[in-house]
Design an enzyme around this catalytic site. Structure first.
Site, PDB file in Angstrom:
ATOM      1  N   TYR A   1       0.840  -1.204   0.000  1.00 34.64           N
ATOM      2  CA  TYR A   1       0.000   0.000   0.000  1.00 34.64           C
ATOM      3  C   TYR A   1       0.876   1.256   0.000  1.00 34.64           C
ATOM      4  CZ  TYR A   1      -3.774   3.136   1.648  1.00 34.64           C
ATOM      5  OH  TYR A   1      -4.700   4.140   1.783  1.00 34.64           O
TER       6      TYR A   1
ATOM      7  N   GLY B   1       3.068   1.401  -3.063  1.00 32.75           N
ATOM      8  CA  GLY B   1       2.157   1.524  -4.212  1.00 32.75           C
ATOM      9  C   GLY B   1       1.678   2.962  -4.349  1.00 32.75           C
TER      10      GLY B   1
ATOM     11  N   GLN C   1       0.295   5.034  20.602  1.00 31.61           N
ATOM     12  CA  GLN C   1       0.489   5.554  19.242  1.00 31.61           C
ATOM     13  C   GLN C   1      -0.636   6.548  18.934  1.00 31.61           C
ATOM     14  OE1 GLN C   1      -0.654   2.536  20.018  1.00 31.61           O
ATOM     15  NE2 GLN C   1      -1.613   1.441  18.336  1.00 31.61           N
TER      16      GLN C   1
ATOM     17  N   GLN D   1       3.176   7.738  15.229  1.00 28.87           N
ATOM     18  CA  GLN D   1       2.479   9.022  15.346  1.00 28.87           C
ATOM     19  C   GLN D   1       2.067   9.532  13.977  1.00 28.87           C
ATOM     20  OE1 GLN D   1       5.226  11.686  17.287  1.00 28.87           O
ATOM     21  NE2 GLN D   1       6.832  11.345  15.784  1.00 28.87           N
TER      22      GLN D   1
ATOM     23  N   GLY E   1      -1.307   1.405  23.080  1.00 30.35           N
ATOM     24  CA  GLY E   1      -2.328   2.427  22.805  1.00 30.35           C
ATOM     25  C   GLY E   1      -1.785   3.844  22.859  1.00 30.35           C
TER      26      GLY E   1
HETATM   27  P1  NAD Z   1     -12.751   1.662   0.617  1.00 28.54           P
HETATM   28  O1  NAD Z   1     -12.059   0.348   0.690  1.00 28.54           O
HETATM   29  O2  NAD Z   1     -14.044   1.836   1.322  1.00 28.54           O
HETATM   30  O3  NAD Z   1     -12.982   2.090  -0.890  1.00 28.54           O
HETATM   31  C1  NAD Z   1     -12.157   1.697  -1.945  1.00 28.54           C
HETATM   32  C2  NAD Z   1     -13.032   1.375  -3.143  1.00 28.54           C
HETATM   33  O4  NAD Z   1     -12.189   1.002  -4.251  1.00 28.54           O
HETATM   34  C3  NAD Z   1     -13.980   0.192  -2.893  1.00 28.54           C
HETATM   35  O5  NAD Z   1     -15.263   0.511  -3.339  1.00 28.54           O
HETATM   36  C4  NAD Z   1     -13.359  -0.945  -3.709  1.00 28.54           C
HETATM   37  O6  NAD Z   1     -14.310  -1.902  -4.129  1.00 28.54           O
HETATM   38  C5  NAD Z   1     -12.733  -0.185  -4.847  1.00 28.54           C
HETATM   39  N1  NAD Z   1     -11.616  -0.886  -5.496  1.00 28.54           N
HETATM   40  C6  NAD Z   1     -10.560  -1.495  -4.911  1.00 28.54           C
HETATM   41  N2  NAD Z   1      -9.747  -2.005  -5.857  1.00 28.54           N
HETATM   42  C7  NAD Z   1     -10.301  -1.696  -7.062  1.00 28.54           C
HETATM   43  C8  NAD Z   1      -9.930  -1.951  -8.399  1.00 28.54           C
HETATM   44  N3  NAD Z   1      -8.827  -2.643  -8.718  1.00 28.54           N
HETATM   45  N4  NAD Z   1     -10.737  -1.486  -9.397  1.00 28.54           N
HETATM   46  C9  NAD Z   1     -11.873  -0.807  -9.104  1.00 28.54           C
HETATM   47  N5  NAD Z   1     -12.275  -0.547  -7.842  1.00 28.54           N
HETATM   48  C10 NAD Z   1     -11.485  -0.976  -6.833  1.00 28.54           C
HETATM   49  O7  NAD Z   1     -11.681   2.738   1.131  1.00 28.54           O
HETATM   50  P2  NAD Z   1     -11.851   4.304   1.388  1.00 28.54           P
HETATM   51  O8  NAD Z   1     -11.564   4.547   2.809  1.00 28.54           O
HETATM   52  O9  NAD Z   1     -13.102   4.808   0.798  1.00 28.54           O
HETATM   53  O10 NAD Z   1     -10.613   4.860   0.574  1.00 28.54           O
HETATM   54  C11 NAD Z   1     -10.755   5.448  -0.702  1.00 28.54           C
HETATM   55  C12 NAD Z   1      -9.409   5.957  -1.172  1.00 28.54           C
HETATM   56  O11 NAD Z   1      -8.894   6.917  -0.247  1.00 28.54           O
HETATM   57  C13 NAD Z   1      -8.347   4.857  -1.289  1.00 28.54           C
HETATM   58  O12 NAD Z   1      -7.576   5.093  -2.444  1.00 28.54           O
HETATM   59  C14 NAD Z   1      -7.512   5.041  -0.057  1.00 28.54           C
HETATM   60  O13 NAD Z   1      -6.181   4.630  -0.262  1.00 28.54           O
HETATM   61  C15 NAD Z   1      -7.589   6.549   0.165  1.00 28.54           C
HETATM   62  N6  NAD Z   1      -7.381   6.887   1.578  1.00 28.54           N
HETATM   63  C16 NAD Z   1      -8.351   6.655   2.508  1.00 28.54           C
HETATM   64  C17 NAD Z   1      -8.106   6.955   3.834  1.00 28.54           C
HETATM   65  C18 NAD Z   1      -9.147   6.753   4.906  1.00 28.54           C
HETATM   66  O14 NAD Z   1      -8.843   6.991   6.086  1.00 28.54           O
HETATM   67  N7  NAD Z   1     -10.356   6.356   4.600  1.00 28.54           N
HETATM   68  C19 NAD Z   1      -6.860   7.482   4.218  1.00 28.54           C
HETATM   69  C20 NAD Z   1      -5.903   7.660   3.246  1.00 28.54           C
HETATM   70  C21 NAD Z   1      -6.167   7.394   1.913  1.00 28.54           C
HETATM   71  N1  UDP Z   2      -5.759  -0.208  16.104  1.00 28.65           N
HETATM   72  C1  UDP Z   2      -6.067  -0.711  17.371  1.00 28.65           C
HETATM   73  N2  UDP Z   2      -7.112  -1.568  17.481  1.00 28.65           N
HETATM   74  C2  UDP Z   2      -7.883  -1.945  16.431  1.00 28.65           C
HETATM   75  C3  UDP Z   2      -7.584  -1.427  15.137  1.00 28.65           C
HETATM   76  C4  UDP Z   2      -6.504  -0.565  15.017  1.00 28.65           C
HETATM   77  O1  UDP Z   2      -5.403  -0.382  18.357  1.00 28.65           O
HETATM   78  O2  UDP Z   2      -8.823  -2.724  16.628  1.00 28.65           O
HETATM   79  C5  UDP Z   2      -4.638   0.742  15.976  1.00 28.65           C
HETATM   80  C6  UDP Z   2      -3.633   0.382  14.893  1.00 28.65           C
HETATM   81  O3  UDP Z   2      -2.653  -0.495  15.403  1.00 28.65           O
HETATM   82  C7  UDP Z   2      -3.078   1.744  14.539  1.00 28.65           C
HETATM   83  C8  UDP Z   2      -4.265   2.689  14.728  1.00 28.65           C
HETATM   84  O4  UDP Z   2      -5.181   1.982  15.574  1.00 28.65           O
HETATM   85  O5  UDP Z   2      -2.062   2.108  15.432  1.00 28.65           O
HETATM   86  C9  UDP Z   2      -4.967   3.078  13.445  1.00 28.65           C
HETATM   87  O6  UDP Z   2      -5.245   1.897  12.716  1.00 28.65           O
HETATM   88  P1  UDP Z   2      -6.079   1.879  11.360  1.00 28.65           P
HETATM   89  O7  UDP Z   2      -6.019   0.479  10.855  1.00 28.65           O
HETATM   90  O8  UDP Z   2      -7.414   2.466  11.594  1.00 28.65           O
HETATM   91  O9  UDP Z   2      -5.317   2.890  10.399  1.00 28.65           O
HETATM   92  P2  UDP Z   2      -3.781   3.136   9.975  1.00 28.65           P
HETATM   93  O10 UDP Z   2      -2.864   2.273  10.782  1.00 28.65           O
HETATM   94  O11 UDP Z   2      -3.754   2.817   8.538  1.00 28.65           O
HETATM   95  O12 UDP Z   2      -3.577   4.569  10.296  1.00 28.65           O
END
Ligand code: NAD
Ligand code: UDP
Length: 311
Positions: free
Chosen positions: A144, A147, A208, A275, A206
């Site tokens: 991720y 990517g 972080q 963090q 916890g």
């Molecule tokens: P989500 O998993 O709910 O949504 C992702 C969507 O993309 C889903 O509907 C899934 O079916 C679709 N998808 C996955 N692979 C695909 C493919 N190969 N072709 C077509 N569709 C595909 O996640 P989200 O939280 O809505 O995130 C949306 C975007 O925002 C993502 O790119 C994610 O990396 C980015 N993002 C989200 C967060 C967050 O906190 N929610 C934080 C950082 C970045």
């Molecule tokens: N986390 C946790 N308990 C859970 C799920 C996540 O303590 O049941 C922690 C996880 O280890 C991370 C933070 O919460 O430190 C945020 O996790 P999340 O998967 O939501 O997002 P990301 O790590 O991608 O920021």
């Protein structure tokens, strides 16, 4: 009428974005392979005359004549993106190339949903867009993180080489209604556990931190960025700068939900960042955007949503 493509439009953020674009009076084409997205999220839009759903995987080429593209397709929760890491990389890289080629063909503006994960486990705090990050290239999160980093590279290469109009948004942890109850992210996990009276699973001690942005604020930020002048390419951090420890989040959710769940401690996932807090000076000055929703208010909305779908 403007035509806008939203990839990942049946997901959590994508479906809210589709709602808002339809409200704004544009035509929306939502392309999604339904890996983590669901038709339930867009059910109310399916018969709308300005909305079209296309079941499509963005690792395959797509050519539709649109004015702009929001590229959101990619699983976002660690549980889902680590389920099939090779597919995650393909979605990030082939997906970015396919969407950029489409943008090039039709001279469309294109916004990439990048992530705070490009900063990895940051050694600078808070994170500004100038920070290059501290990312493990070979760990379980790398499919991720790397990517998304390479997708940013592709966006800037298409910008320099083909003069594409690009926008790169670095999204920080966002929460709200339509998160999947089982997608493993912290806000949904804690709310679902508290509502069901199950133990709250704290990973590590916890201590972080994360900074949580409510979905409505995030969508405002993405739309304002897309509509900003062409020379504003980003990357720009979009997130809420209020920082909480995971323990504080758990206590807040427990006090809002009530019930008798107890905190339990589990091992910290590999490479879990210690963090996270965005510096949003650029978003404030260039986009005139900043988040407005307080964590307590956003959590109340999210808790109501989960109550509805769980019981
Ligand atoms: P989500 O998993 O709910 O949504 C992702 C969507 O993309 C889903 O509907 C899934 O079916 C679709 N998808 C996955 N692979 C695909 C493919 N190969 N072709 C077509 N569709 C595909 O996640 P989200 O939280 O809505 O995130 C949306 C975007 O925002 C993502 O790119 C994610 O990396 C980015 N993002 C989200 C967060 C967050 O906190 N929610 C934080 C950082 C970045
Ligand atoms: N986390 C946790 N308990 C859970 C799920 C996540 O303590 O049941 C922690 C996880 O280890 C991370 C933070 O919460 O430190 C945020 O996790 P999340 O998967 O939501 O997002 P990301 O790590 O991608 O920021």
């Amino acid at each position: 009428m403007k035509r806008i493509l939203v990839t990942g439009g049946a997901g959590f953020l994508g479906s809210h974005l589709c709602d808002r674009l339809i409200e704004k009076g544009v035509r929306v084409i939502c392309a999604d392979n339904l890996f983590t997205g669901t038709k339930r999220n867009i059910e109310h839009l399916l018969n709308h005359p300005h909305f079209e759903f296309l079941q499509h995987d963005i690792t395959l080429p797509l050519y539709i004549d649109v004015d702009s593209i929001y590229n959101l397709a990619c699983p976002a929760s660690p549980v889902h993106y680590q389920h099939d890491p090779v597919k995650t990389i393909k979605t990030n890289l082939y997906g970015a190339i396919n969407m950029l080629d489409m943008a090039k063909q039709f001279k469309a503006r294109i916004l990439q949903s990048s992530t705070s994960e490009v900063y990895g486990d940051p050694t600078e705090h808070p994170q500004t867009e100038k920070y290059w990050g501290n990312v493990n290239p070979i760990g379980p999160r790398s499919c991720y993180d790397e990517g998304k980093r390479c997708a940013e590279t592709l966006f800037f290469d298409y910008y320099r080489q083909y003069q594409l109009e690009i926008k790169v948004a670095r999204i920080f942890n966002t929460y709200g209604p339509r998160m999947l109850p089982n997608d493993g992210r912290v806000v949904s996990n804690f709310i679902v556990q508290a509502l069901k009276g199950e133990n709250i699973t704290i990973y590590g001690d916890g201590q972080q931190t994360r900074s949580f942005c409510y979905v409505d604020d995030l969508i405002d930020g993405l739309i304002q960025f897309m509509d900003s002048p062409a020379d504003i390419t980003g990357p720009i951090n979009i997130g809420n700068p209020n920082e909480f420890t995971i323990l504080e989040l758990a206590e807040k959710i427990l006090s809002l939900v009530g019930g008798k769940s107890t905190l339990t401690f589990h091992s910290l996932p590999v490479d879990d960042p210690q963090q996270r807090k965005p510096d949003i000076t650029l978003a404030k000055t260039k986009l005139v955007w900043e988040p407005r929703v307080r964590l307590d208010d956003g959590l109340e909305e999210t808790i109501s949503y989960f109550k509805k779908i769980l019981f």
